[in-house]
Motif scaffolding. Structure first.
Motif, PDB file in Angstrom:
ATOM      1  N   LEU A  12      39.839  33.717  47.989  1.00  0.00           N
ATOM      2  CA  LEU A  12      40.384  34.191  46.713  1.00  0.00           C
ATOM      3  C   LEU A  12      39.576  35.331  46.109  1.00  0.00           C
ATOM      4  O   LEU A  12      39.494  35.471  44.890  1.00  0.00           O
ATOM      5  N   THR A  58      35.266  35.045  33.427  1.00  0.00           N
ATOM      6  CA  THR A  58      35.955  36.147  32.749  1.00  0.00           C
ATOM      7  C   THR A  58      37.377  35.736  32.387  1.00  0.00           C
ATOM      8  O   THR A  58      37.852  35.994  31.275  1.00  0.00           O
ATOM      9  N   LEU A  59      38.055  35.089  33.348  1.00  0.00           N
ATOM     10  CA  LEU A  59      39.427  34.626  33.093  1.00  0.00           C
ATOM     11  C   LEU A  59      39.460  33.623  31.946  1.00  0.00           C
ATOM     12  O   LEU A  59      40.401  33.578  31.156  1.00  0.00           O
ATOM     13  N   ALA A  60      38.396  32.825  31.863  1.00  0.00           N
ATOM     14  CA  ALA A  60      38.336  31.817  30.804  1.00  0.00           C
ATOM     15  C   ALA A  60      37.953  32.433  29.465  1.00  0.00           C
ATOM     16  O   ALA A  60      38.011  31.763  28.441  1.00  0.00           O
ATOM     17  N   GLY A  61      37.532  33.701  29.479  1.00  0.00           N
ATOM     18  CA  GLY A  61      37.141  34.382  28.248  1.00  0.00           C
ATOM     19  C   GLY A  61      35.793  33.908  27.725  1.00  0.00           C
ATOM     20  O   GLY A  61      35.572  33.836  26.532  1.00  0.00           O
ATOM     21  N   GLN A 114      38.858  38.979  44.851  1.00  0.00           N
ATOM     22  CA  GLN A 114      39.652  40.087  44.331  1.00  0.00           C
ATOM     23  C   GLN A 114      39.086  41.369  44.929  1.00  0.00           C
ATOM     24  O   GLN A 114      37.943  41.732  44.647  1.00  0.00           O
ATOM     25  N   ARG A 146      39.308  44.514  44.517  1.00  0.00           N
ATOM     26  CA  ARG A 146      38.891  45.658  43.722  1.00  0.00           C
ATOM     27  C   ARG A 146      37.645  45.381  42.886  1.00  0.00           C
ATOM     28  O   ARG A 146      37.104  46.282  42.264  1.00  0.00           O
ATOM     29  N   SER A 171      41.326  29.843  51.506  1.00  0.00           N
ATOM     30  CA  SER A 171      41.196  31.275  51.244  1.00  0.00           C
ATOM     31  C   SER A 171      40.106  31.468  50.199  1.00  0.00           C
ATOM     32  O   SER A 171      39.997  30.704  49.244  1.00  0.00           O
ATOM     33  N   LEU A 186      34.343  35.923  37.967  1.00  0.00           N
ATOM     34  CA  LEU A 186      35.781  36.059  37.679  1.00  0.00           C
ATOM     35  C   LEU A 186      36.373  34.892  36.896  1.00  0.00           C
ATOM     36  O   LEU A 186      37.089  35.088  35.913  1.00  0.00           O
ATOM     37  N   VAL A 187      36.060  33.660  37.320  1.00  0.00           N
ATOM     38  CA  VAL A 187      36.656  32.512  36.639  1.00  0.00           C
ATOM     39  C   VAL A 187      36.193  32.450  35.181  1.00  0.00           C
ATOM     40  O   VAL A 187      36.974  32.182  34.270  1.00  0.00           O
ATOM     41  N   ARG A 203      30.856  31.564  42.848  1.00  0.00           N
ATOM     42  CA  ARG A 203      31.848  31.641  41.772  1.00  0.00           C
ATOM     43  C   ARG A 203      32.154  30.234  41.235  1.00  0.00           C
ATOM     44  O   ARG A 203      32.285  30.028  40.028  1.00  0.00           O
ATOM     45  N   ARG A 259      31.775  45.447  47.823  1.00  0.00           N
ATOM     46  CA  ARG A 259      33.145  44.951  47.718  1.00  0.00           C
ATOM     47  C   ARG A 259      33.337  43.818  48.725  1.00  0.00           C
ATOM     48  O   ARG A 259      32.728  43.846  49.808  1.00  0.00           O
TER      49      ARG A 259
END
Lengths: 243, 231
Positions: free
Chosen positions: B74, B90-93, B76, B78, B72, B87-88, B133, B117
Protein backbone atom coordinates in the motif's frame (compact mmCIF):
# COMPACT_ATOMS: atom_id res chain seq x y z
CA UNK A 1 19.77 13.52 -35.79
CA UNK A 2 18.39 11.42 -38.68
CA UNK A 3 16.28 9.50 -36.18
CA UNK A 4 14.70 12.71 -34.88
CA UNK A 5 13.98 13.99 -38.38
CA UNK A 6 12.64 10.66 -39.62
CA UNK A 7 9.00 11.35 -38.54
CA UNK A 8 9.03 14.50 -40.68
CA UNK A 9 9.55 12.53 -43.91
CA UNK A 10 5.86 11.72 -44.60
CA UNK A 11 4.99 15.40 -44.14
CA UNK A 12 7.75 16.37 -46.56
CA UNK A 13 6.42 13.83 -49.09
CA UNK A 14 2.91 15.26 -48.70
CA UNK A 15 4.27 18.76 -49.21
CA UNK A 16 6.03 17.63 -52.41
CA UNK A 17 2.82 16.06 -53.74
CA UNK A 18 0.97 19.29 -52.88
CA UNK A 19 3.60 21.44 -54.62
CA UNK A 20 3.70 19.03 -57.60
CA UNK A 21 -0.09 19.11 -57.98
CA UNK A 22 -0.11 22.89 -57.79
CA UNK A 23 2.75 23.25 -60.31
CA UNK A 24 1.00 20.97 -62.79
CA UNK A 25 -2.19 23.03 -62.31
CA UNK A 26 -4.20 19.91 -61.53
CA UNK A 27 -6.47 22.13 -59.44
CA UNK A 28 -6.99 25.84 -60.00
CA UNK A 29 -5.17 28.14 -57.56
CA UNK A 30 -8.47 29.40 -56.06
CA UNK A 31 -9.16 25.83 -54.92
CA UNK A 32 -5.65 24.77 -53.90
CA UNK A 33 -2.90 27.35 -53.72
CA UNK A 34 0.70 26.10 -53.89
CA UNK A 35 2.72 25.74 -50.66
CA UNK A 36 4.90 28.54 -51.94
CA UNK A 37 1.91 30.87 -52.27
CA UNK A 38 0.78 29.99 -48.71
CA UNK A 39 4.28 30.66 -47.39
CA UNK A 40 4.28 33.99 -49.16
CA UNK A 41 0.90 34.87 -47.62
CA UNK A 42 2.29 33.91 -44.20
CA UNK A 43 5.09 36.43 -44.71
CA UNK A 44 3.36 39.34 -46.44
CA UNK A 45 0.30 39.22 -44.18
CA UNK A 46 2.27 38.49 -41.01
CA UNK A 47 0.99 41.57 -39.19
CA UNK A 48 -2.64 40.69 -39.99
CA UNK A 49 -2.14 37.03 -39.08
CA UNK A 50 -0.39 37.90 -35.82
CA UNK A 51 -3.06 40.31 -34.60
CA UNK A 52 -5.89 37.86 -35.39
CA UNK A 53 -3.83 34.95 -34.08
CA UNK A 54 -3.34 36.69 -30.74
CA UNK A 55 -7.12 37.17 -30.42
CA UNK A 56 -7.73 33.47 -30.98
CA UNK A 57 -4.88 32.53 -28.66
CA UNK A 58 -6.39 34.78 -25.96
CA UNK A 59 -9.78 33.09 -26.32
CA UNK A 60 -8.15 29.65 -26.19
CA UNK A 61 -6.05 30.45 -23.13
CA UNK A 62 -8.88 32.06 -21.19
CA UNK A 63 -11.34 29.31 -22.15
CA UNK A 64 -8.92 26.49 -21.42
CA UNK A 65 -7.83 27.75 -18.01
CA UNK A 66 -11.40 28.57 -16.92
CA UNK A 67 -12.76 25.28 -18.27
CA UNK A 68 -10.00 23.25 -16.65
CA UNK A 69 -10.45 24.95 -13.26
CA UNK A 70 -14.23 24.50 -13.42
CA UNK A 71 -13.79 20.86 -14.44
CA UNK A 72 -11.40 20.11 -11.58
CA UNK A 73 -13.63 21.99 -9.11
CA UNK A 74 -16.73 20.12 -10.25
CA UNK A 75 -15.02 16.73 -10.04
CA UNK A 76 -13.82 17.49 -6.49
CA UNK A 77 -17.27 18.70 -5.47
CA UNK A 78 -18.82 15.50 -6.82
CA UNK A 79 -16.21 13.41 -5.02
CA UNK A 80 -16.74 15.15 -1.68
CA UNK A 81 -20.53 15.24 -1.79
CA UNK A 82 -22.38 12.00 -2.59
CA UNK A 83 -25.55 14.04 -3.04
CA UNK A 84 -23.91 16.22 -5.69
CA UNK A 85 -22.47 13.12 -7.35
CA UNK A 86 -25.82 11.33 -7.45
CA UNK A 87 -27.53 14.31 -9.08
CA UNK A 88 -24.80 15.70 -11.31
CA UNK A 89 -23.08 12.59 -12.62
CA UNK A 90 -25.94 11.43 -14.90
CA UNK A 91 -26.10 14.99 -16.21
CA UNK A 92 -22.36 15.01 -16.83
CA UNK A 93 -22.48 11.66 -18.64
CA UNK A 94 -25.46 12.69 -20.78
CA UNK A 95 -23.86 16.01 -21.65
CA UNK A 96 -20.97 14.13 -23.30
CA UNK A 97 -23.43 13.14 -26.03
CA UNK A 98 -24.26 16.78 -26.87
CA UNK A 99 -22.16 17.95 -29.82
CA UNK A 100 -21.11 21.24 -28.27
CA UNK A 101 -20.55 22.85 -31.68
CA UNK A 102 -24.28 22.96 -32.37
CA UNK A 103 -24.57 25.32 -29.40
CA UNK A 104 -22.44 27.95 -31.16
CA UNK A 105 -25.36 29.93 -32.71
CA UNK A 106 -27.16 29.91 -29.35
CA UNK A 107 -24.04 31.11 -27.54
CA UNK A 108 -23.71 33.95 -30.03
CA UNK A 109 -27.36 34.81 -29.48
CA UNK A 110 -26.82 34.93 -25.72
CA UNK A 111 -23.34 36.44 -25.47
CA UNK A 112 -23.10 38.62 -28.57
CA UNK A 113 -20.34 38.89 -31.15
CA UNK A 114 -17.39 39.65 -28.89
CA UNK A 115 -14.94 37.34 -27.19
CA UNK A 116 -17.45 35.91 -24.72
CA UNK A 117 -19.24 33.25 -26.82
CA UNK A 118 -15.88 31.90 -28.12
CA UNK A 119 -14.54 31.63 -24.58
CA UNK A 120 -17.74 29.95 -23.39
CA UNK A 121 -17.57 27.49 -26.29
CA UNK A 122 -13.97 26.64 -25.37
CA UNK A 123 -14.91 26.29 -21.70
CA UNK A 124 -17.66 23.81 -22.59
CA UNK A 125 -15.30 21.74 -24.74
CA UNK A 126 -12.62 21.66 -22.04
CA UNK A 127 -14.85 21.28 -18.99
CA UNK A 128 -16.53 17.95 -19.72
CA UNK A 129 -13.53 15.72 -20.49
CA UNK A 130 -11.61 17.12 -17.52
CA UNK A 131 -14.49 16.85 -15.03
CA UNK A 132 -15.42 13.30 -16.01
CA UNK A 133 -11.81 12.15 -16.47
CA UNK A 134 -10.78 13.35 -13.02
CA UNK A 135 -13.93 12.00 -11.34
CA UNK A 136 -13.54 8.56 -12.98
CA UNK A 137 -9.90 8.52 -11.91
CA UNK A 138 -10.73 9.34 -8.30
CA UNK A 139 -13.55 6.80 -8.20
CA UNK A 140 -11.21 4.07 -9.49
CA UNK A 141 -8.84 4.38 -6.51
CA UNK A 142 -8.18 0.76 -5.41
CA UNK A 143 -10.07 -0.43 -2.33
CA UNK A 144 -6.75 -1.54 -0.80
CA UNK A 145 -5.55 2.08 -0.71
CA UNK A 146 -8.86 3.26 0.70
CA UNK A 147 -8.46 0.69 3.50
CA UNK A 148 -5.73 2.94 4.91
CA UNK A 149 -8.16 5.87 5.01
CA UNK A 150 -10.73 3.68 6.74
CA UNK A 151 -8.20 2.48 9.31
CA UNK A 152 -7.25 6.11 10.01
CA UNK A 153 -10.90 7.28 10.18
CA UNK A 154 -9.85 9.83 7.58
CA UNK A 155 -12.19 12.62 6.53
CA UNK A 156 -13.40 12.66 2.91
CA UNK A 157 -11.18 15.65 2.23
CA UNK A 158 -8.02 13.99 3.55
CA UNK A 159 -8.84 10.78 1.69
CA UNK A 160 -9.24 12.87 -1.48
CA UNK A 161 -6.01 14.81 -1.04
CA UNK A 162 -3.74 11.92 -0.04
CA UNK A 163 -5.19 8.93 -1.89
CA UNK A 164 -7.77 9.76 -4.56
CA UNK A 165 -6.18 12.81 -6.22
CA UNK A 166 -2.71 11.23 -6.53
CA UNK A 167 -4.29 8.11 -8.01
CA UNK A 168 -6.32 10.20 -10.49
CA UNK A 169 -3.39 12.33 -11.74
CA UNK A 170 -2.67 10.18 -14.82
CA UNK A 171 -6.40 10.20 -15.67
CA UNK A 172 -6.44 13.98 -15.32
CA UNK A 173 -3.34 14.28 -17.50
CA UNK A 174 -4.95 12.21 -20.27
CA UNK A 175 -8.05 14.45 -20.13
CA UNK A 176 -5.94 17.60 -20.28
CA UNK A 177 -4.09 16.30 -23.36
CA UNK A 178 -7.43 15.79 -25.11
CA UNK A 179 -8.93 19.07 -23.89
CA UNK A 180 -5.97 21.14 -25.05
CA UNK A 181 -6.53 20.01 -28.65
CA UNK A 182 -10.27 20.71 -28.41
CA UNK A 183 -9.75 24.24 -27.16
CA UNK A 184 -8.63 25.97 -30.43
CA UNK A 185 -11.42 24.21 -32.34
CA UNK A 186 -13.95 25.68 -29.94
CA UNK A 187 -12.62 29.21 -30.35
CA UNK A 188 -12.42 29.02 -34.16
CA UNK A 189 -15.95 27.64 -34.55
CA UNK A 190 -17.19 30.41 -32.28
CA UNK A 191 -15.47 32.89 -34.58
CA UNK A 192 -17.07 31.34 -37.66
CA UNK A 193 -20.55 31.91 -36.30
CA UNK A 194 -20.09 35.61 -35.76
CA UNK A 195 -17.08 37.81 -35.06
CA UNK A 196 -14.90 40.56 -36.40
CA UNK A 197 -11.60 39.25 -35.12
CA UNK A 198 -9.63 36.03 -34.77
CA UNK A 199 -8.20 33.41 -37.14
CA UNK A 200 -11.63 31.86 -37.77
CA UNK A 201 -12.95 35.26 -38.84
CA UNK A 202 -9.83 35.80 -40.97
CA UNK A 203 -10.42 32.47 -42.78
CA UNK A 204 -13.97 33.44 -43.72
CA UNK A 205 -12.94 36.97 -44.68
CA UNK A 206 -10.11 35.69 -46.90
CA UNK A 207 -12.45 33.19 -48.51
CA UNK A 208 -15.01 35.87 -49.31
CA UNK A 209 -12.31 37.95 -50.96
CA UNK A 210 -10.86 34.98 -52.83
CA UNK A 211 -7.56 35.29 -50.96
CA UNK A 212 -7.26 31.53 -50.71
CA UNK A 213 -3.55 31.54 -49.88
CA UNK A 214 -4.30 33.74 -46.85
CA UNK A 215 -7.08 31.38 -45.81
CA UNK A 216 -4.64 28.48 -45.91
CA UNK A 217 -2.08 30.51 -43.99
CA UNK A 218 -4.65 31.13 -41.21
CA UNK A 219 -5.50 27.42 -41.18
CA UNK A 220 -1.80 26.60 -40.90
CA UNK A 221 -1.50 28.91 -37.90
CA UNK A 222 -4.45 27.21 -36.15
CA UNK A 223 -2.87 23.79 -36.71
CA UNK A 224 0.50 25.05 -35.48
CA UNK A 225 -1.13 26.62 -32.41
CA UNK A 226 -2.88 23.34 -31.55
CA UNK A 227 0.30 21.29 -32.03
CA UNK A 228 2.36 23.64 -29.88
CA UNK A 229 -0.27 23.71 -27.11
CA UNK A 230 -0.44 19.91 -27.15
CA UNK A 231 3.33 19.68 -27.03
CA UNK A 232 3.56 22.18 -24.17
CA UNK A 233 0.87 20.39 -22.17
CA UNK A 234 2.56 17.06 -22.82
CA UNK A 235 5.95 18.31 -21.60
CA UNK A 236 4.45 19.97 -18.55
CA UNK A 237 2.38 16.92 -17.60
CA UNK A 238 5.31 14.58 -18.02
CA UNK A 239 7.33 16.74 -15.68
CA UNK A 240 4.54 16.89 -13.09
CA UNK A 241 3.78 13.16 -13.30
CA UNK A 242 7.38 12.03 -13.00
CA UNK A 243 8.06 14.39 -10.08
CA UNK B 1 -8.14 -5.51 30.56
CA UNK B 2 -10.27 -5.65 27.44
CA UNK B 3 -10.19 -8.53 25.03
CA UNK B 4 -10.58 -7.47 21.46
CA UNK B 5 -12.75 -9.79 19.50
CA UNK B 6 -15.67 -10.56 17.31
CA UNK B 7 -18.68 -12.82 17.75
CA UNK B 8 -21.76 -13.54 15.68
CA UNK B 9 -22.48 -14.87 12.20
CA UNK B 10 -21.26 -13.87 8.75
CA UNK B 11 -23.22 -14.25 5.54
CA UNK B 12 -22.43 -13.55 1.93
CA UNK B 13 -25.16 -12.88 -0.66
CA UNK B 14 -27.79 -14.35 1.62
CA UNK B 15 -25.83 -17.54 2.31
CA UNK B 16 -24.20 -18.35 5.62
CA UNK B 17 -20.42 -18.00 5.36
CA UNK B 18 -19.59 -18.57 9.04
CA UNK B 19 -21.91 -20.13 11.66
CA UNK B 20 -22.16 -18.54 15.13
CA UNK B 21 -18.61 -18.05 16.39
CA UNK B 22 -16.68 -16.33 19.15
CA UNK B 23 -13.23 -14.98 18.40
CA UNK B 24 -11.56 -13.51 21.45
CA UNK B 25 -8.03 -12.19 21.25
CA UNK B 26 -5.43 -12.04 23.99
CA UNK B 27 -2.33 -9.91 24.09
CA UNK B 28 0.21 -11.48 21.79
CA UNK B 29 -0.10 -13.18 18.45
CA UNK B 30 -3.20 -15.10 17.30
CA UNK B 31 -3.34 -16.80 13.90
CA UNK B 32 -6.38 -17.31 11.73
CA UNK B 33 -5.71 -20.18 9.35
CA UNK B 34 -7.93 -21.53 6.64
CA UNK B 35 -8.36 -22.42 3.00
CA UNK B 36 -9.00 -19.58 0.57
CA UNK B 37 -12.63 -18.53 0.48
CA UNK B 38 -13.22 -19.69 4.05
CA UNK B 39 -13.77 -16.09 5.13
CA UNK B 40 -10.66 -15.50 7.25
CA UNK B 41 -9.87 -12.20 5.56
CA UNK B 42 -13.52 -11.22 5.93
CA UNK B 43 -13.30 -11.74 9.71
CA UNK B 44 -10.17 -9.62 9.84
CA UNK B 45 -11.79 -6.81 7.82
CA UNK B 46 -14.89 -6.94 10.01
CA UNK B 47 -12.78 -6.63 13.14
CA UNK B 48 -10.94 -3.66 11.63
CA UNK B 49 -14.18 -1.96 10.60
CA UNK B 50 -13.19 -2.13 6.93
CA UNK B 51 -15.59 -2.25 4.05
CA UNK B 52 -16.49 -5.76 2.90
CA UNK B 53 -19.11 -7.54 0.86
CA UNK B 54 -20.17 -9.84 3.65
CA UNK B 55 -22.96 -9.14 6.10
CA UNK B 56 -22.18 -9.42 9.80
CA UNK B 57 -24.56 -9.92 12.67
CA UNK B 58 -23.10 -9.87 16.14
CA UNK B 59 -20.87 -7.78 18.29
CA UNK B 60 -17.43 -6.36 17.74
CA UNK B 61 -14.92 -5.19 20.25
CA UNK B 62 -12.35 -3.36 18.17
CA UNK B 63 -9.79 -0.76 19.10
CA UNK B 64 -10.03 2.96 18.50
CA UNK B 65 -6.67 2.75 16.76
CA UNK B 66 -6.00 -0.25 14.59
CA UNK B 67 -2.78 -1.14 12.78
CA UNK B 68 -3.24 -2.64 9.32
CA UNK B 69 -0.78 -4.53 7.12
CA UNK B 70 -1.89 -6.35 3.98
CA UNK B 71 -0.20 -8.51 1.37
CA UNK B 72 0.15 -5.40 -0.75
CA UNK B 73 2.43 -2.84 0.92
CA UNK B 74 0.00 0.00 0.00
CA UNK B 75 2.86 2.38 -0.75
CA UNK B 76 1.85 5.67 -2.32
CA UNK B 77 4.27 5.98 -5.26
CA UNK B 78 4.36 9.79 -5.28
CA UNK B 79 5.24 10.12 -1.60
CA UNK B 80 8.72 9.70 -0.17
CA UNK B 81 9.46 6.79 2.15
CA UNK B 82 9.28 9.17 5.13
CA UNK B 83 5.86 10.49 4.11
CA UNK B 84 4.63 6.97 3.46
CA UNK B 85 5.55 6.07 7.03
CA UNK B 86 3.50 9.06 8.25
CA UNK B 87 0.61 8.51 5.80
CA UNK B 88 -1.92 6.93 8.15
CA UNK B 89 -1.27 9.65 10.74
CA UNK B 90 -1.62 12.29 8.05
CA UNK B 91 -4.89 10.72 6.91
CA UNK B 92 -6.07 10.76 10.51
CA UNK B 93 -5.20 14.46 10.74
CA UNK B 94 -2.86 13.91 13.69
CA UNK B 95 0.18 15.96 12.60
CA UNK B 96 2.79 13.20 12.57
CA UNK B 97 6.22 13.74 14.10
CA UNK B 98 8.93 13.25 11.42
CA UNK B 99 11.58 12.53 14.07
CA UNK B 100 9.55 9.56 15.28
CA UNK B 101 9.04 8.35 11.72
CA UNK B 102 12.82 8.46 11.23
CA UNK B 103 13.36 6.48 14.43
CA UNK B 104 10.89 3.84 13.26
CA UNK B 105 12.57 3.62 9.85
CA UNK B 106 15.86 3.05 11.67
CA UNK B 107 14.20 0.40 13.85
CA UNK B 108 13.13 -1.55 10.74
CA UNK B 109 16.63 -1.19 9.27
CA UNK B 110 15.95 1.56 6.75
CA UNK B 111 17.83 4.53 8.20
CA UNK B 112 18.83 6.87 5.38
CA UNK B 113 16.02 5.78 3.07
CA UNK B 114 13.72 8.70 4.06
CA UNK B 115 13.87 10.78 0.85
CA UNK B 116 13.58 7.81 -1.54
CA UNK B 117 10.49 6.85 -3.49
CA UNK B 118 8.90 3.44 -2.84
CA UNK B 119 9.49 2.55 -6.50
CA UNK B 120 13.25 2.50 -5.83
CA UNK B 121 12.87 -0.12 -3.06
CA UNK B 122 12.74 -3.91 -3.14
CA UNK B 123 9.59 -5.77 -2.13
CA UNK B 124 11.10 -6.63 1.24
CA UNK B 125 12.16 -3.05 1.91
CA UNK B 126 8.71 -1.77 0.97
CA UNK B 127 7.13 -4.17 3.45
CA UNK B 128 9.55 -2.83 6.08
CA UNK B 129 8.26 0.68 5.34
CA UNK B 130 4.72 -0.68 5.71
CA UNK B 131 5.75 -2.10 9.09
CA UNK B 132 7.11 1.29 10.17
CA UNK B 133 3.87 2.93 8.96
CA UNK B 134 1.86 0.47 11.06
CA UNK B 135 4.03 1.15 14.13
CA UNK B 136 3.63 4.89 13.62
CA UNK B 137 -0.02 4.91 14.71
CA UNK B 138 0.76 3.29 18.08
CA UNK B 139 -2.24 1.03 17.73
CA UNK B 140 -2.91 -1.56 20.38
CA UNK B 141 -4.67 -3.92 17.98
CA UNK B 142 -2.70 -5.00 14.92
CA UNK B 143 -4.41 -6.74 12.00
CA UNK B 144 -2.23 -8.55 9.50
CA UNK B 145 -3.68 -9.86 6.22
CA UNK B 146 -1.00 -12.23 4.86
CA UNK B 147 1.61 -9.47 4.94
CA UNK B 148 4.55 -11.82 4.39
CA UNK B 149 3.14 -14.15 1.74
CA UNK B 150 4.45 -12.22 -1.28
CA UNK B 151 8.04 -12.19 0.00
CA UNK B 152 10.85 -14.60 -0.85
CA UNK B 153 11.56 -17.20 1.90
CA UNK B 154 14.63 -15.52 3.39
CA UNK B 155 13.03 -12.06 3.45
CA UNK B 156 9.82 -13.56 4.82
CA UNK B 157 11.65 -15.01 7.83
CA UNK B 158 13.48 -11.76 8.50
CA UNK B 159 10.21 -9.82 8.30
CA UNK B 160 8.44 -12.28 10.60
CA UNK B 161 11.16 -11.87 13.22
CA UNK B 162 11.17 -8.10 12.86
CA UNK B 163 7.39 -7.81 13.08
CA UNK B 164 7.28 -10.13 16.09
CA UNK B 165 9.88 -8.04 17.86
CA UNK B 166 8.26 -4.69 16.99
CA UNK B 167 4.69 -5.72 17.84
CA UNK B 168 5.66 -7.09 21.26
CA UNK B 169 3.09 -6.36 23.96
CA UNK B 170 0.24 -5.71 21.53
CA UNK B 171 -2.69 -7.77 20.35
CA UNK B 172 -1.96 -9.13 16.88
CA UNK B 173 -4.31 -11.09 14.61
CA UNK B 174 -2.51 -12.73 11.70
CA UNK B 175 -4.47 -14.12 8.77
CA UNK B 176 -2.37 -16.62 6.86
CA UNK B 177 -2.66 -19.72 4.70
CA UNK B 178 0.75 -20.95 5.85
CA UNK B 179 0.57 -23.30 8.90
CA UNK B 180 4.32 -23.04 9.50
CA UNK B 181 4.02 -19.24 9.75
CA UNK B 182 1.13 -19.54 12.22
CA UNK B 183 3.01 -22.08 14.36
CA UNK B 184 6.22 -20.09 14.28
CA UNK B 185 4.71 -16.78 15.42
CA UNK B 186 1.47 -17.39 17.30
CA UNK B 187 0.49 -18.42 20.82
CA UNK B 188 -3.10 -19.09 19.78
CA UNK B 189 -4.26 -20.56 16.48
CA UNK B 190 -7.73 -20.81 14.97
CA UNK B 191 -8.61 -22.86 11.92
CA UNK B 192 -11.55 -21.52 9.95
CA UNK B 193 -13.03 -24.43 8.03
CA UNK B 194 -16.49 -25.67 7.10
CA UNK B 195 -18.10 -22.44 8.32
CA UNK B 196 -16.72 -22.77 11.86
CA UNK B 197 -13.72 -21.73 13.98
CA UNK B 198 -11.71 -24.65 15.36
CA UNK B 199 -9.03 -24.13 18.02
CA UNK B 200 -5.64 -25.58 17.16
CA UNK B 201 -2.91 -26.33 19.69
CA UNK B 202 0.00 -23.93 19.35
CA UNK B 203 3.60 -24.98 19.91
CA UNK B 204 5.07 -24.58 23.38
CA UNK B 205 7.99 -22.28 24.04
CA UNK B 206 8.86 -18.73 23.12
CA UNK B 207 8.13 -17.28 19.74
CA UNK B 208 9.30 -16.92 17.01
CA UNK B 209 9.72 -20.69 17.22
CA UNK B 210 12.94 -22.29 16.04
CA UNK B 211 12.45 -23.33 12.42
CA UNK B 212 14.88 -26.22 12.88
CA UNK B 213 12.58 -27.85 15.45
CA UNK B 214 11.19 -31.03 13.83
CA UNK B 215 7.96 -30.58 15.82
CA UNK B 216 7.22 -27.45 13.83
CA UNK B 217 7.54 -29.20 10.47
CA UNK B 218 5.48 -32.22 11.62
CA UNK B 219 2.69 -30.11 13.13
CA UNK B 220 2.65 -27.84 10.08
CA UNK B 221 2.26 -30.79 7.74
CA UNK B 222 -0.59 -32.18 9.83
CA UNK B 223 -2.27 -28.77 9.86
CA UNK B 224 -1.89 -28.50 6.10
CA UNK B 225 -3.73 -31.82 5.77
CA UNK B 226 -6.48 -30.41 7.99
CA UNK B 227 -6.78 -27.35 5.79
CA UNK B 228 -6.99 -29.49 2.67
CA UNK B 229 -9.57 -31.70 4.39
CA UNK B 230 -7.51 -34.84 3.77
CA UNK B 231 -7.81 -36.05 7.35
Amino acid sequence: MTRRLRPLLPFLALLLVWQGGASLHLLPAFILPSPGAVLQALWTDRALLTSHGLVTLGEVALGFVTGALLGVGFAILMMLSPVARMNLRPLLNASQAVPVFVLAPILTLWFGYGMAPKVVMTILLVFFPIASGLLDGMLSTPQQSLDLARIAHASRLRELIWLRLPHALPHLAASIRIAVTYAPTGAVIGEWIGSSRGLGYLMLMANARSRIALMFAALLLIVAMTLILHRLADRLLQRVLSA
Amino acid sequence: MTHYGLSGTVSLEGERLIDPFVLSLRTGWTALLGPSGSGKSTLLRLLGGLQCEAGFEGSRNGAARVGWMAQSDLMQPRLSVLHNVMLVETLAGRNPDPARARDLLAAVGLAGYEPRRPGALSGGQRQRVALARTLMSEADLILLDEPFSALDPATRQTMQDLAHEQFAGRTVLLVTHDPAEALRLCDAIWLLKDRALHPVAALDGSKPHDLADPALAITATRLLDDIRGAV
